[in-house]
Each structure stands twice: as C-alpha cells, then as structure tokens.
Design a protein around this motif. Sequence first.
Motif, PDB file in Angstrom:
ATOM      1  N   UNK A 111       0.847  -1.198   0.000  1.00  0.00           N
ATOM      2  CA  UNK A 111       0.000   0.000   0.000  1.00  0.00           C
ATOM      3  C   UNK A 111       0.883   1.247   0.000  1.00  0.00           C
ATOM      4  N   UNK A 112       1.919   1.226   0.810  1.00  0.00           N
ATOM      5  CA  UNK A 112       2.834   2.374   0.866  1.00  0.00           C
ATOM      6  C   UNK A 112       3.512   2.604  -0.487  1.00  0.00           C
ATOM      7  N   UNK A 113       3.837   1.526  -1.203  1.00  0.00           N
ATOM      8  CA  UNK A 113       4.466   1.677  -2.517  1.00  0.00           C
ATOM      9  C   UNK A 113       3.560   2.448  -3.467  1.00  0.00           C
ATOM     10  N   UNK A 114       2.284   2.078  -3.514  1.00  0.00           N
ATOM     11  CA  UNK A 114       1.344   2.787  -4.387  1.00  0.00           C
ATOM     12  C   UNK A 114       1.134   4.223  -3.924  1.00  0.00           C
ATOM     13  N   UNK A 115       1.075   4.412  -2.615  1.00  0.00           N
ATOM     14  CA  UNK A 115       0.920   5.751  -2.028  1.00  0.00           C
ATOM     15  C   UNK A 115       2.087   6.657  -2.428  1.00  0.00           C
ATOM     16  N   UNK A 116       3.291   6.157  -2.341  1.00  0.00           N
ATOM     17  CA  UNK A 116       4.464   6.930  -2.744  1.00  0.00           C
ATOM     18  C   UNK A 116       4.392   7.252  -4.237  1.00  0.00           C
ATOM     19  N   UNK A 117       3.961   6.276  -5.048  1.00  0.00           N
ATOM     20  CA  UNK A 117       3.790   6.524  -6.479  1.00  0.00           C
ATOM     21  C   UNK A 117       2.842   7.691  -6.728  1.00  0.00           C
ATOM     22  N   UNK A 118       1.733   7.711  -6.018  1.00  0.00           N
ATOM     23  CA  UNK A 118       0.737   8.767  -6.223  1.00  0.00           C
ATOM     24  C   UNK A 118       1.279  10.135  -5.844  1.00  0.00           C
ATOM     25  N   UNK A 119       1.985  10.212  -4.704  1.00  0.00           N
ATOM     26  CA  UNK A 119       2.535  11.498  -4.283  1.00  0.00           C
ATOM     27  C   UNK A 119       3.683  11.936  -5.175  1.00  0.00           C
ATOM     28  N   UNK A 120       4.500  10.993  -5.618  1.00  0.00           N
ATOM     29  CA  UNK A 120       5.615  11.335  -6.508  1.00  0.00           C
ATOM     30  C   UNK A 120       5.109  11.881  -7.828  1.00  0.00           C
ATOM     31  N   UNK A 121       4.051  11.272  -8.342  1.00  0.00           N
ATOM     32  CA  UNK A 121       3.480  11.744  -9.595  1.00  0.00           C
ATOM     33  C   UNK A 121       2.904  13.145  -9.429  1.00  0.00           C
ATOM     34  N   UNK A 122       2.185  13.373  -8.332  1.00  0.00           N
ATOM     35  CA  UNK A 122       1.605  14.694  -8.085  1.00  0.00           C
ATOM     36  C   UNK A 122       2.695  15.762  -7.960  1.00  0.00           C
ATOM     37  N   UNK A 123       3.732  15.457  -7.166  1.00  0.00           N
ATOM     38  CA  UNK A 123       4.813  16.425  -6.980  1.00  0.00           C
ATOM     39  C   UNK A 123       5.533  16.696  -8.300  1.00  0.00           C
ATOM     40  N   UNK A 124       5.809  15.626  -9.062  1.00  0.00           N
ATOM     41  CA  UNK A 124       6.521  15.798 -10.324  1.00  0.00           C
ATOM     42  C   UNK A 124       5.724  16.545 -11.368  1.00  0.00           C
ATOM     43  N   UNK A 125       4.384  16.401 -11.326  1.00  0.00           N
ATOM     44  CA  UNK A 125       3.548  17.178 -12.238  1.00  0.00           C
ATOM     45  C   UNK A 125       3.496  18.636 -11.804  1.00  0.00           C
ATOM     46  N   UNK A 126       3.453  18.874 -10.494  1.00  0.00           N
ATOM     47  CA  UNK A 126       3.358  20.241  -9.992  1.00  0.00           C
ATOM     48  C   UNK A 126       4.631  21.032 -10.249  1.00  0.00           C
ATOM     49  N   UNK A 127       5.774  20.420 -10.013  1.00  0.00           N
ATOM     50  CA  UNK A 127       7.033  21.161 -10.231  1.00  0.00           C
ATOM     51  C   UNK A 127       7.589  20.964 -11.643  1.00  0.00           C
ATOM     52  N   UNK A 128       6.873  20.180 -12.450  1.00  0.00           N
ATOM     53  CA  UNK A 128       7.198  19.927 -13.857  1.00  0.00           C
ATOM     54  C   UNK A 128       8.484  19.141 -14.048  1.00  0.00           C
ATOM     55  N   UNK A 129       8.995  18.544 -12.980  1.00  0.00           N
ATOM     56  CA  UNK A 129      10.240  17.784 -13.114  1.00  0.00           C
ATOM     57  C   UNK A 129      10.058  16.525 -13.949  1.00  0.00           C
ATOM     58  N   UNK A 130       8.837  15.991 -14.007  1.00  0.00           N
ATOM     59  CA  UNK A 130       8.606  14.801 -14.837  1.00  0.00           C
ATOM     60  C   UNK A 130       9.026  15.057 -16.275  1.00  0.00           C
ATOM     61  N   UNK A 131       8.735  16.235 -16.778  1.00  0.00           N
ATOM     62  CA  UNK A 131       8.953  16.509 -18.203  1.00  0.00           C
ATOM     63  C   UNK A 131      10.409  16.803 -18.517  1.00  0.00           C
ATOM     64  N   UNK A 132      11.257  16.865 -17.485  1.00  0.00           N
ATOM     65  CA  UNK A 132      12.695  17.059 -17.706  1.00  0.00           C
ATOM     66  C   UNK A 132      13.473  15.750 -17.622  1.00  0.00           C
ATOM     67  N   UNK A 133      12.784  14.638 -17.365  1.00  0.00           N
ATOM     68  CA  UNK A 133      13.441  13.339 -17.230  1.00  0.00           C
ATOM     69  C   UNK A 133      13.859  12.822 -18.600  1.00  0.00           C
ATOM     70  N   UNK A 134      14.998  12.180 -18.668  1.00  0.00           N
ATOM     71  CA  UNK A 134      15.453  11.527 -19.900  1.00  0.00           C
ATOM     72  C   UNK A 134      14.622  10.261 -20.111  1.00  0.00           C
ATOM     73  N   UNK A 135      13.773  10.201 -21.142  1.00  0.00           N
ATOM     74  CA  UNK A 135      12.928   9.019 -21.313  1.00  0.00           C
ATOM     75  C   UNK A 135      13.709   7.751 -21.610  1.00  0.00           C
ATOM     76  N   UNK A 136      14.943   7.887 -22.106  1.00  0.00           N
ATOM     77  CA  UNK A 136      15.749   6.703 -22.390  1.00  0.00           C
ATOM     78  C   UNK A 136      16.055   5.909 -21.129  1.00  0.00           C
ATOM     79  N   UNK A 137      15.936   6.555 -19.958  1.00  0.00           N
ATOM     80  CA  UNK A 137      16.186   5.825 -18.715  1.00  0.00           C
ATOM     81  C   UNK A 137      15.177   4.703 -18.494  1.00  0.00           C
TER      82      UNK A 137
END
Length: 355
Positions: free
Chosen positions: A305-331
């Motif tokens: 449950x904690x794993x999914x919870x962390x996923x949800x918060x990480x996605x929200x934070x990364x969308x808010x600060x836009x860091x998701x879109x700076x990730x190298x997709x090749x990773x």
Amino acid sequence: MRSKLAAVAVAAALAGGVVVASPVAATAGTAPSPVATAALTSAIPANLVPARPSPQEVRRALARIARDSDGRVRLGTIGRTNEGRPIRLATVGYGPTRLLYVTQQHGDEPLGTPAAIRALWTLGVPRTAWHRWLLSRVTIDVVVQANPDGAVRNQRYNHDPDASGPYTEPGVGYDMNRFHNPLTPVADNPVPESRAILRLWRATEPRIVVDYHMQGRYRQPDGRETTASILWPTSPLASSAAVTAGRRLAVRNYDAMTYVARANVTRYPGGDYEGIARNAYGILGSASLLVELSDLPEDRTEFQIRTAYVSMLATAQGAADRSIWRIDPARADAIPERGPAIPDAPAELARADAA
C-alpha cells in the motif's frame, strides 16, 4: 489534532528519489523543500480505511476526508454499476494540470484503493505552504474502487450475467480493463464502469493517467522478488509524444518506488491492445502508466500500500514542479524486465496478469 497536523509540512520526499528532511517556507511560485515521507505516513489516521475495503468502507473513508479537509477534497460519482453502486470520484486541487488515478478496475486487486484514500487525506487535509503550492498547480481526480461490484465478489470482472464475447467470463461479467478502446463510440461500450472513466477523461483531458492493479509473484535472476511492475503505452496507435511522456512518468515512478518506498520494481510485460487503459489513454494523448503491485503475503500488505501511495505522491509532486517533463525518457530502457513466476506461490496468486 487537525490543527497540529496542519502545522506540519508534509510534502513528499521524492525529488531525485532521495529522501531529505529540511522543510523551508516557500517563496512565490517555488515549491517548499519536502520533508521525509515518514511524516506523511505518521499523520494519516490509523483507522482511515482497511487494506481491502468494501464499497461501504470506501464511502465512509471518503466522507471523512471530505469533512476533515473542509471541502478541499470534493466528492462525486461518474456513473453507476449494473447493480446500482456508485462509481466514486474524489477530486483535490484546482491547478491547471489535470491528473487521473484509477484504482481497482479488477475487483480482486484491492491495494491501490487504500493507497489512494491515504493519498487523498495527505493531499487534502493538512494545510501547509506545500499544500497550497501543489494544489494551485494540479487538479487530481481519483476514481476510487472503479469496480465496486467486482470488489464485493472479490472477482476480476464487473457484474454482468449477460456478458458475452471477448474479454468476458460468460455469466459473470466483463474485464473492464479491456473496454477503454478510444476507437469505439462511448455509447456503444457495454461496460458502465469503463464508459464512466472514458467520459471523465473526455471531460477533463488529464495530462497524466495512472492505473493501479495487482499481479502475481515473480522472482528476478538475482534472487529478489519483484514487488511492483510498471509499463507505459505500447500500442502502435499511441503517438511518439505520448509514449515519450509515459516513459518519463515511468522513470519518475521507478525512482520514487525504488528509492523511497524501497520496492523492487520491474517492467511489466503488457500487450498492445488499444482497449487496455494504459494504451487507450496514451492513444488519447495522456502520459499513461500502469502500476502493478505484486500480491505478496499478508505481512507485506502495508509495504505494498505504501508503494502505491508513494507513487501517487511522486506523480503529483513531479507534475506540480514539472520535473517529470525534464526526465530523460531513455532511462526507462534500464527498468529491468520482470522475472519468471514463482512456481510454489499459492494458487490464488496465479493471476491472469494481462493488465
């Protein structure tokens, strides 16, 4: 107690996959520095929701969150099942970037649901600088327990005794995660739960969609057991831009789940069929991701449950600060393939893993 919790900065410690612990007041337009995820987990009421909640327990937990959030978490329904159960929607935030999380499309895969309820509490109830910043940037819609008829029966399918054709169990129901096909007119879709999610997508056009499921048990060549698997859209109908966005989202989740939740994350071997939510919403243009939690023994339920919870918060934070879109997709290519099934796992864990 609520006022005390509201004084605690409870942002996700997910930047770069490294846990930090130095809350600092935010300046305008800047995210406050996050604090350790332990603060988030400890602030959640212990009796908020059980690990495998019934639809009634989901309703009560969401009502409590809506009340304790002073309306910052808004509740609604997006449709009803064949048995008349509401398909529940919870929304938090008012920012321009829309996110959509879906849990428990398969009624016997429950753990994403308590994770979502905890995430809604964390995002909606405390009131800190971080919350004001995050919720001014994103709006998160959560379809909580998308298949309540299946949940009450602990079955993969929805409830429809008249179900027939591909992706059904005759006399039982439809596998709703095969009925998100964007090429089919919504009105012709025979699955009310899938129709409701498709209509929600068209009404909100979320930039990110994450779908939470469960899988069987698998072991990696190094001897460790897989605890979660993820995958982005693989349909040839998805544009290169949507696939790239999904791969960036996968890397964000891999980092958070691996380094914060301490999960052993692999790449899910999913198919290309356009009716699968992961593919369908990628075809429609969202950054789309499947998250599969392994069905581990009961003493690991809280970890999952904690794993999914962390996923949800990480996605929200990364969308808010836009860091998701700076990730190298090749990773995403470095995410290891899932290993073989564990042959001596209990029979009930031999799921039809084709999400």
